[in-house]
Write an enzyme that holds these catalytic residues in place. Sequence first.
Site, PDB file in Angstrom:
ATOM      1  N   HIS A   1       1.328  -1.499   0.164  1.00  0.00           N
ATOM      2  CA  HIS A   1      -0.033  -0.083   0.170  1.00  0.00           C
ATOM      3  C   HIS A   1       0.746   1.714   0.412  1.00  0.00           C
ATOM      4  O   HIS A   1       2.445   1.054   0.205  1.00  0.00           O
ATOM      5  CB  HIS A   1      -0.863   0.249   0.869  1.00  0.00           C
ATOM      6  CG  HIS A   1      -0.167   0.021   2.546  1.00  0.00           C
ATOM      7  ND1 HIS A   1       0.114  -0.778   3.509  1.00  0.00           N
ATOM      8  CD2 HIS A   1      -0.139   0.932   3.520  1.00  0.00           C
ATOM      9  CE1 HIS A   1       0.673  -0.715   4.427  1.00  0.00           C
ATOM     10  NE2 HIS A   1       0.459   0.990   4.354  1.00  0.00           N
TER      11      HIS A   1
ATOM     12  N   HIS B   1       1.605   3.843   1.911  1.00  0.00           N
ATOM     13  CA  HIS B   1       2.171   4.697   3.234  1.00  0.00           C
ATOM     14  C   HIS B   1       3.363   4.637   3.085  1.00  0.00           C
ATOM     15  O   HIS B   1       4.257   3.849   2.722  1.00  0.00           O
ATOM     16  CB  HIS B   1       1.873   3.525   4.278  1.00  0.00           C
ATOM     17  CG  HIS B   1       0.224   5.084   4.876  1.00  0.00           C
ATOM     18  ND1 HIS B   1      -0.014   3.732   5.912  1.00  0.00           N
ATOM     19  CD2 HIS B   1       0.208   5.532   4.250  1.00  0.00           C
ATOM     20  CE1 HIS B   1      -1.256   4.637   6.124  1.00  0.00           C
ATOM     21  NE2 HIS B   1      -1.686   5.226   5.562  1.00  0.00           N
TER      22      HIS B   1
ATOM     23  N   ASP C   1      -0.219  -3.821   5.616  1.00  0.00           N
ATOM     24  CA  ASP C   1      -0.990  -4.125   6.862  1.00  0.00           C
ATOM     25  C   ASP C   1      -2.667  -4.421   6.300  1.00  0.00           C
ATOM     26  O   ASP C   1      -2.613  -3.712   5.372  1.00  0.00           O
ATOM     27  CB  ASP C   1      -0.868  -2.010   6.994  1.00  0.00           C
ATOM     28  CG  ASP C   1       0.612  -1.779   7.584  1.00  0.00           C
ATOM     29  OD1 ASP C   1       1.360  -2.685   7.800  1.00  0.00           O
ATOM     30  OD2 ASP C   1       0.865  -1.336   7.810  1.00  0.00           O
TER      31      ASP C   1
ATOM     32  N   ASP D   1       6.177   4.183   4.580  1.00  0.00           N
ATOM     33  CA  ASP D   1       7.003   3.054   5.542  1.00  0.00           C
ATOM     34  C   ASP D   1       6.735   1.562   4.745  1.00  0.00           C
ATOM     35  O   ASP D   1       7.538   0.271   4.866  1.00  0.00           O
ATOM     36  CB  ASP D   1       6.711   2.375   7.172  1.00  0.00           C
ATOM     37  CG  ASP D   1       5.307   1.942   7.029  1.00  0.00           C
ATOM     38  OD1 ASP D   1       4.704   2.879   6.336  1.00  0.00           O
ATOM     39  OD2 ASP D   1       4.525   1.837   8.601  1.00  0.00           O
ATOM     40  N   HIS D   2       6.261   2.030   3.270  1.00  0.00           N
ATOM     41  CA  HIS D   2       5.817   0.268   3.038  1.00  0.00           C
ATOM     42  C   HIS D   2       5.840   0.759   1.387  1.00  0.00           C
ATOM     43  O   HIS D   2       6.574  -0.063   0.508  1.00  0.00           O
ATOM     44  CB  HIS D   2       4.492   0.533   3.042  1.00  0.00           C
ATOM     45  CG  HIS D   2       3.972   0.003   4.038  1.00  0.00           C
ATOM     46  ND1 HIS D   2       4.269  -1.882   4.366  1.00  0.00           N
ATOM     47  CD2 HIS D   2       3.840   0.301   5.098  1.00  0.00           C
ATOM     48  CE1 HIS D   2       3.441  -2.171   5.893  1.00  0.00           C
ATOM     49  NE2 HIS D   2       3.453  -1.063   5.897  1.00  0.00           N
TER      50      HIS D   2
ATOM     51  N   GLU E   1       1.693  -8.400   9.641  1.00  0.00           N
ATOM     52  CA  GLU E   1       2.075  -7.124  10.419  1.00  0.00           C
ATOM     53  C   GLU E   1       1.344  -7.864  11.410  1.00  0.00           C
ATOM     54  O   GLU E   1       0.111  -8.783  12.118  1.00  0.00           O
ATOM     55  CB  GLU E   1       0.946  -6.089   9.966  1.00  0.00           C
ATOM     56  CG  GLU E   1      -0.313  -6.257   9.537  1.00  0.00           C
ATOM     57  CD  GLU E   1      -0.923  -4.654  10.508  1.00  0.00           C
ATOM     58  OE1 GLU E   1      -0.045  -4.223  11.357  1.00  0.00           O
ATOM     59  OE2 GLU E   1      -1.789  -4.704  10.372  1.00  0.00           O
TER      60      GLU E   1
ATOM     61  N   HIS F   1       6.473  -6.233  11.360  1.00  0.00           N
ATOM     62  CA  HIS F   1       5.386  -4.854  11.887  1.00  0.00           C
ATOM     63  C   HIS F   1       5.145  -4.959  12.978  1.00  0.00           C
ATOM     64  O   HIS F   1       3.910  -4.555  13.286  1.00  0.00           O
ATOM     65  CB  HIS F   1       4.880  -4.131  10.131  1.00  0.00           C
ATOM     66  CG  HIS F   1       3.907  -3.371   9.817  1.00  0.00           C
ATOM     67  ND1 HIS F   1       3.135  -2.507  10.832  1.00  0.00           N
ATOM     68  CD2 HIS F   1       4.481  -2.363   8.952  1.00  0.00           C
ATOM     69  CE1 HIS F   1       3.272  -1.278  10.771  1.00  0.00           C
ATOM     70  NE2 HIS F   1       4.052  -1.500   9.487  1.00  0.00           N
TER      71      HIS F   1
END
Lengths: 730, 685
Positions: B67, B69, B177, B71-72, B202, B413
């Site tokens: 996705h 975000h 996530d 941090d991904h 996660e 995560h």
Amino acid sequence: MRLTSLLPDGEPNCMALKLRQMLILLDCGLGQEQLYAMPVREGGLTETHKNVAELAAVTATTSKQTNATNNKRPNSTVSNAEQTDLRQDWASFLKSSTASFQPNKKKARTGDGAGVPETRLEGESGLGSGSGSGAGSASASANSPSAKGTSPTASRDYMFKLPDFSGIDLKSIDVVLISNYNHILALPYLTEFTDFQGRIFATEPTIEFGRQLMTEFVSFFGTAVASSPHEAIDRKKLVARSGAGLYPAYTLADIKACIDKIQAVRFREHITLYGSLKLTAHSAGYCLGSSNWLVQIGTENIAFVSSSSTQSNLHPDLFDGTLLEHASTVVAADLCPKGSTTYDSGMNDICANVARTIARKGHVLIPCTISGFLFDLLEDIHLHLNRMGLVSQVQYSFVSPVADTALQYSNILAEWMAPRKQEMVYLPEAPLLHGLLLEKGAAKNYKSVHGAFSSDLKHPCIVFGGHPTLRSGPMVNLLHMWGRNSNNSIIFIEPRVDVPASLEPYEGLEISQSICPLDIRLSIDQLVEVMNKYRHAKHVLVPRSATSSTLADGTAELSDAKGTTSTSAIRWSSYKVGESIQLDMGSLYETVLLSEELAKGIYPQAFGNTSYAAVAGSLSIYNNQMQLEPASVTGRQVLALYTQRQLRGVMNLQNLLAGLVAIGVVDPEVTESGPDKDETGSTLPEIKVEFELAGRRSCIIVREDETIVKCDESVRPLLREPILKCFQTL
Amino acid sequence: MTIQIVPLGAGQDVGRSCILITIGGKNIMLDCGMHMGFNDERRFPDFSYISKTGDFTEMLDCVIISHFHLDHCGALPFFTEMCGYDGNIYMTHPTKAICPILLEDYRKISVDRKGERNFFTSQNIKDCMKKVIAVNLHQTIMVDDDLEICAYYAGHVLGAAMFYIRVGEESLVYTGDYNMTPDRHLGSAWIDKVRPDVLITESTYATTIRDSKRSRERDFLKKVHDCVADGGNVIIPVFALGRAQELCILIETYWERMDLKVPIYFSAGLTEKANHFYRLFINWTNEKIKSTFVHRNMFDFKHIKAWDRSYLDSPGPMVVFATPGMLHSGTSLELFKKWAPDPKNMVIMPGYCVAGTVGSKVLAGEKRIQIDSFTSVDVNLQVKNLSFSAHADAKGIMQLIRQCEAKNVVLVHGEKSSMGFLKSRIMTEFGIPCFDPANGETISVETSHVIPIEMSASLLKQHLIRQAEAQQEPGLASSSSPSDSSDDNVEPGSVHHKPPKAASSIRPKDKVLIQGMLVMDDGKPIRLEDADEVLDRVGMARHKVRFEVRKPYNATALRLSVEEAASKMKSSLEEGPTAMETDDNELATASAPPTASVSFDSFKDWDSDSYALDLVFVALQKSIGSHIKLSREGSSIVVRSVKIRAPTALDDFEQGGLLVGWDYEDEDLATRVLLVVTLALNVSR
């Protein structure tokens, strides 16, 4: 497999496919042919409908009074009021149709049960023309509940002919696959009126557009009264009893119930049913969500190629031919008839036509559903008008009960569009032009021609919507309104429409008519091309209309430019409504997983290019997956009881004697006997070997395909080896 | 076969998610995120682990982004444009659309604001996105001939997906996530029962339960409400996409429900564009929004209006969503400077702030903040930090494991301590192995290697019928007992337990014993077929070999034992029926039928062969009778081609003993029969 087509060529698809134990219904379209035999119904009346207003003056007054009395009644329900409105429309329509358009012209159409509505029509018209007030009073009397069932209003329902389900046990249908929304209209009959209990699969856009088309269908051709008259009848029996009768349209409630039963899928999503049936939808490139289905059962693959298009400049996702790479049998349906106009050439004509009409300040009527290539056509028309400098004067109107939904919904389906259109959402912009036009107010949508439509109306206007057969919907009103002005034009863009038949009820039209049916479906030539491209030995079934003749061996000669016939790679044959085609599928295989443990203990033996290995194990069926594992100790003991050993080859006497000598046999006594020498009457030639081993007398009789060993139990283990050595074992 | 998993990031940590997996010889990178907490090289995953020489394209078969975000996906342009990875990258359509905007935002902060060098450029982001292949949910993508991937709805943010990865018979699910409960604009995560060998999930909220999130939301809304009710202003610094929309919907629905008139503004030119993304991707939101969008698009906010600078001096109260999210510049900073000194006002920080920004100082609780070299501001307003990102809670994680029936679970995560708690819970509840690797730690999961073959359906049918017939033999089925059937439900008879017959006959047959011939032809799938059919096809003549052997036995001993048994029986009958029970159970049962049929006085015309046949028949029925049909025809017993009979004058055999004949193809059966015969006739005890 057995394939039966349930609707004639040229109509939407509906086919039954019996595959092994599975019964699959490919598409569930509703025949359109009978619509031409139906009377015209107003989609609604407008204030500007002067013709009617004048001619139906008497009736109108009567109706108004009825209406007024109804409104005064304090306890009259809303639905009651609606009914009255509808009847008022009906009354006016009766008047207008008899007086100005005389739809009771005799039709040459025969068969298809069209006789029933025609006779009714005749009777009605007689009544209508006999006395205008008579019709009015008839409709007024329909308000009383007692007269409801027999009132002329109810009997004027549109009746539809379903696919021929007579030869099918509807209850045993396992799966229904829908390829696109043009082939879904008969589905509510199947799900709501019969004991059908299978599963239905379609892509998301197919379901949504299918729902919209059904809604439109009901609003155009549904029964005039809110409560459906067939509610009282045993609905299940209605359709199940026969395949050939005529049925009234379903209701909005039926649509909802039917749509809820459909399971949405996406392209290339693998669906596994009952452990062995695999279904995959592949993009067909014809419209949003249009799909071709790959049906896999065991190791057998069948591709259903429905309405498809290899045209690459349109908005739907491109044709995905990979399903043909796996298919051994291909069922092709809904091909474009010979001599149809391609999109590119026809589109130019249409644009030019539209521009000419706009230039002379005329209105343009385009009867069509709000879906499919219309979205591309709109873009092309807009570009063309822009080039001609006419764009600022034009208003685009979409008139349909579902126009709003269709336009909005189509623009959130970027994932289902061609890559070119997909890119647009990253900007972010609406992928289809009408999104922008609606936002800017250059395009508007209306539920019907009532109300806002006329007040918003700008000159000139391009109107999309209605039903292409012109039997109902907004186009009927608009044709009445604008049909007598030669500045206006009507353009027929949909294929599958019989234009002269559509226009038959209308008389004295001055409107300029042009017929440019755009057909983006695969032609037979394109189909041959596609099949050759995705080469795989296969059997292709095409509709009879795409063939020129049937050859002696049962295969078909195609009607394409080259007159293609079967080759060793592709075998062509044809199907036709009412005929079943039976194809032999060869033996069936199931996929089984061989466990690592068992595989380790297998030692294959080669014979030529092929290796063989005897294998025995315990097959477990778990989670619809079969796995072959080593059997347990007890299992192996049981297996041993069933083990059948194999000996192959011919007994060679020299080898046998040598073997016997090796284990210590001295001087075996060999006697030959046969039909020639034998005195005992035996007909088989045989060789008898007698000897003594370990103090026991033993004997071996060798025949052509048989060897008999007679000995003592203690001796047998010694004899076993030399005998078996003479043969090959597995 | 093994599946190997190495987290390069997100191992016992939140941030810079990047997990390498090796499955069926394919190397795949799952997510390519950055860590918001670091400004040095630690912010990106350590790609040198993959390859020291930088030939990433060679090493990796594909990169999958779950996705948008950061941090991904934050390290993706760095990896593709600056490290030189040039292979396939997969993400969903909304991720592909929104990801570049967030990357650009992030780039601006890092480069323009903090003056970092050696950072990816706008052009890098564009070039990177060109390499991305967008996927649709549930669509099976063949990356190459063996590797297939399929996306499932994850419900975390718009376009978030879980990925199912399969090579041959090995499979893995990476969740990214996800959220198992539908929220205001998204549906809940859902996956088919794919039974992956490994589930990488996660575990952000591994120890939280959902109710606490709901109450936090309520708490948040109440605080906002209280603040504006007191006449205070609320500033919510956000990035234009993602959480902003979640919060907008949250506040919008609350305003609607409470019928509040306090104005809400959204600053940033991006807003319209951002909301447009949501409108175009309405298909990825939840059913409710989808079904009503034609009449009212949830992202056409009624209460939220565009911000204009002139509102800055209006008396308030008001709620303002202002960009950027870290209070480092623009409208959010301007508003903050103005409102910070007043304790009636409130700032809500819904996300993470890069160290050094004003936002991070606010979060750190600094009371006086130096904004630039000339200005500093007193911070008196209320500060709240609330994250509403939708993650699965412990219950949701357990639910997903159950839903997909994972065989192994790997946690990433999340915080190390809470992972440990969840790990033990998974292991005890499901009894499956669970791992929580640290960054750089390799996990190897053994998978069974199975070979797919095609089995002839007729062969299967033939065996099913055989098994069904064997178990339907009247009186014989009862001799099979369920207690012995732990591994195969077909087992040699035992007379010790007599279960109710009904139970065993209705038990589903989940195992079938199969025998056949594997045919391996080059280029064709391996097939399992009936051995006879295969050999007939090979084209070699079949040869029948029949053995006839004499089975000698001690007739005298047999007769003696019978007479002894008979006299015992006689005496026991006289003594009473209880004596019977003391007798050796097996012997008694074995000799019961013959004693019944042979009258006690009939030893004079004793036919030892026929008596021996009786004995053999009973013994055979006991041992193999439940699986195979035995028949007794006069003076012979027939089991398939095996025939046991008394010799006649025609046989040129030595006299004495029974004759046992069989075809070689039944050799295994015959061996068993001979054994039974030997045991039955060996009565010298």
